[in-house]
Design an enzyme around this catalytic site. Structure first.
Site, PDB file in Angstrom:
ATOM      1  N   ARG A 149       0.842  -1.243  -0.039  1.00 35.85           N
ATOM      2  CA  ARG A 149      -0.209   0.047  -0.045  1.00 35.85           C
ATOM      3  C   ARG A 149       0.862   1.382   0.206  1.00 35.85           C
ATOM      4  O   ARG A 149       0.358   2.474  -0.362  1.00 35.85           O
ATOM      5  CB  ARG A 149      -1.106   0.007   1.290  1.00 35.85           C
ATOM      6  CG  ARG A 149      -1.820   1.245   1.189  1.00 35.85           C
ATOM      7  CD  ARG A 149      -3.101   0.871   1.953  1.00 35.85           C
ATOM      8  NE  ARG A 149      -3.035   0.474   3.420  1.00 35.85           N
ATOM      9  CZ  ARG A 149      -2.493   1.304   4.300  1.00 35.85           C
ATOM     10  NH1 ARG A 149      -2.354   2.345   4.388  1.00 35.85           N
ATOM     11  NH2 ARG A 149      -2.592   0.482   5.618  1.00 35.85           N
ATOM     12  N   TYR A 175     -17.779  14.862 -15.332  1.00 37.03           N
ATOM     13  CA  TYR A 175     -17.864  13.517 -15.284  1.00 37.03           C
ATOM     14  C   TYR A 175     -19.026  13.114 -14.130  1.00 37.03           C
ATOM     15  O   TYR A 175     -18.831  13.773 -13.096  1.00 37.03           O
ATOM     16  CB  TYR A 175     -16.735  12.671 -15.193  1.00 37.03           C
ATOM     17  CG  TYR A 175     -16.996  11.466 -14.877  1.00 37.03           C
ATOM     18  CD1 TYR A 175     -17.680  10.511 -15.913  1.00 37.03           C
ATOM     19  CD2 TYR A 175     -16.551  10.758 -13.636  1.00 37.03           C
ATOM     20  CE1 TYR A 175     -17.905   9.094 -15.585  1.00 37.03           C
ATOM     21  CE2 TYR A 175     -16.691   9.307 -13.394  1.00 37.03           C
ATOM     22  CZ  TYR A 175     -17.607   8.372 -14.428  1.00 37.03           C
ATOM     23  OH  TYR A 175     -17.707   7.295 -14.235  1.00 37.03           O
ATOM     24  N   ASP A 226      -9.013  16.954 -15.572  1.00 31.91           N
ATOM     25  CA  ASP A 226      -9.140  15.688 -15.913  1.00 31.91           C
ATOM     26  C   ASP A 226      -9.017  15.632 -17.570  1.00 31.91           C
ATOM     27  O   ASP A 226      -9.383  16.102 -18.331  1.00 31.91           O
ATOM     28  CB  ASP A 226     -10.806  15.266 -15.684  1.00 31.91           C
ATOM     29  CG  ASP A 226     -11.252  13.817 -16.073  1.00 31.91           C
ATOM     30  OD1 ASP A 226     -10.226  13.286 -16.794  1.00 31.91           O
ATOM     31  OD2 ASP A 226     -12.071  13.347 -15.230  1.00 31.91           O
ATOM     32  N   LYS A 273      -9.464   3.957 -19.504  1.00 34.02           N
ATOM     33  CA  LYS A 273     -10.012   4.421 -20.807  1.00 34.02           C
ATOM     34  C   LYS A 273      -8.525   4.336 -21.762  1.00 34.02           C
ATOM     35  O   LYS A 273      -8.184   3.159 -21.859  1.00 34.02           O
ATOM     36  CB  LYS A 273     -10.609   5.861 -20.703  1.00 34.02           C
ATOM     37  CG  LYS A 273     -11.304   6.092 -19.735  1.00 34.02           C
ATOM     38  CD  LYS A 273     -12.432   4.978 -19.864  1.00 34.02           C
ATOM     39  CE  LYS A 273     -13.719   5.215 -18.845  1.00 34.02           C
ATOM     40  NZ  LYS A 273     -13.707   5.645 -17.643  1.00 34.02           N
TER      41      LYS A 273
END
Ligand code: PLP
Length: 377
Positions: free
Chosen positions: A46, A98, A170, A195
């Site tokens: 992590r 978004y 973004d 994407k």
């Protein structure tokens, strides 16, 4: 280094331990320490992992940034950025952001005492007018989803700088290959790597890039304590997918430009939204800040019956949520990406029941055109 070379050699692609030609999946949650007071740089996945590090080096290289960070999703990356805001801060953002970002802002930030103003993202003056004494962040997305509205990134970032405001952008739709928000003045560039960056519709991932040491250190803590880290397997798949990104984008963008022009010539198509078209109201601004129109376009048909016909008869694109895969993806924002928004909000922003979004893949253009032709006429 040109882009296709950079995608193959511009960040760690060889395993420094074995010389393996792809960074291995260091599939371990923890790392043995031979010296209890020191470790190799890796103690717990992590905090850091060699496979994930390579993905972070990759986005750093693609965005020409000083720092990169990887997350379990685009939304995890976005939320790490929005956590820069504290109780009493004010945020300005485009009204066409978004849907997931809209939901975090309106449903969570409000609870934490962060106020916000949505502006017409294409109107530079609206950004400046929205500034309040406690405005801490501008949040941009250009082109926006799904209507491909354009924000003049460098002008809005210049306003932000004048007022000591952080800008986050973004960059999912354009990708760092076609648009470089940091070079245009943004402080943080955000990508849903789900994407185009991964590009194969088989990974959910998010990436951030910044040149600011301070922002990097804070975002690194957010990554660690919010826990939205990128999994090792997904980091490896992303590293494999990104190698062909240049070739993929070239074909996808070529398809999108040609399909947008084709749709514009059809009488049953009432509107085409694509910033690569000279008819797009902000085509010139877009082409000043990006190298092409991107691989996503939206269009309006006249009736819901035509929409049904299109979705039932289109054979080449898959019908799905998401975008940016090697396969073309036809989606219905009204019921998919924007379904979480109240109906009146959707209509106000132009997301209507007759709107379709097409993410162009790398198929042969002739097949895509023939398929659309048959379904639209
Ligand atoms: C522009 C944009 N930003 C962010 C996201 C969120 O990314 P993810 O689904 O990887 O969390 C999406 C997802 O569709 C998107 O289209």
């Amino acid at each position: 280094m040109q882009i296709n070379t950079k995608l193959l050699h511009g960040y760690p692609v060889i395993d420094s331990v074995t010389g393996a030609s792809s960074i291995p999946k260091y599939q371990a949650s923890t790392f043995h320490q031979t010296d209890v007071f020191n470790h190799t740089g890796y103690s717990y996945t992590r905090f850091a992992n060699p496979t994930v590090d390579a993905a972070e080096e990759c986005i750093k290289s693609l965005e020409n940034a000083h720092y990169g960070l990887a997350f379990s999703s685009g939304m995890a990356a976005i939320n790490a950025v929005l956590f820069l805001l504290s109780n009493g801060d004010h945020l300005v953002l485009g009204k066409n952001i978004y849907g997931g970002t809209f939901q975090t802002v309106t449903e969570f930030l409000e609870r934490f005492g962060v106020s916000y103003t949505f502006v017409d993202e294409a109107d530079i003056h609206a950004w400046e007018t929205a500034i309040q004494p406690n405005t801490k962040m501008f949040y941009l997305e250009s082109p926006s989803n799904p209507l491909l509205t354009i924000t003049d990134i460098s002008s809005v970032c210049a306003i932000a700088k004048k007022h000591d405001i952080i800008t986050a952008c973004d960059n999912t739709f354009m990708t760092p290959l076609s648009q470089q928000p940091l070079a245009l003045g943004a402080d943080i560039s955000i990508n849903s790597a789900t994407k185009f960056i991964n590009g194969h519709s088989d990974v959910v991932a998010g990436l951030l890039a910044t040149n600011s040491e301070n922002l990097y250190q804070t975002l690194k803590v957010h990554q660690k304590v919010l826990g939205g880290i990128l999994g090792v397997e997904d980091a490896w798949l992303l590293l494999r997918g990104v190698k062909t990104m240049g070739l993929r984008m070239q074909q996808s963008v070529k398809n999108a430009q040609a399909i947008a022009e084709f749709l514009e010539s059809k009488t049953s198509v009432t509107k085409v939204y694509y910033p690569g078209l000279s008819s797009h109201p902000h085509h010139e601004i877009h082409m000043k800040q990006a190298t092409d129109g991107g691989a996503v376009l939206s269009f309006e048909l006249e009736t819901v019956a035509q929409i049904e016909k299109l979705f039932n008869n289109c054979h080449v694109p898959i019908v799905a949520v998401s975008l940016g895969g090697v396969e073309s993806i036809l989606s219905y924002p009204w019921n998919m990406s924007h379904a979480c928004m109240p109906e009146e909000e959707r209509l106000k922003m132009g997301v209507t029941p007759t709107l379709v979004r097409l993410s162009c893949g790398i198929e042969d253009l002739e097949d895509l055109l023939a398929d659309l032709e048959a379904c639209i006429d």
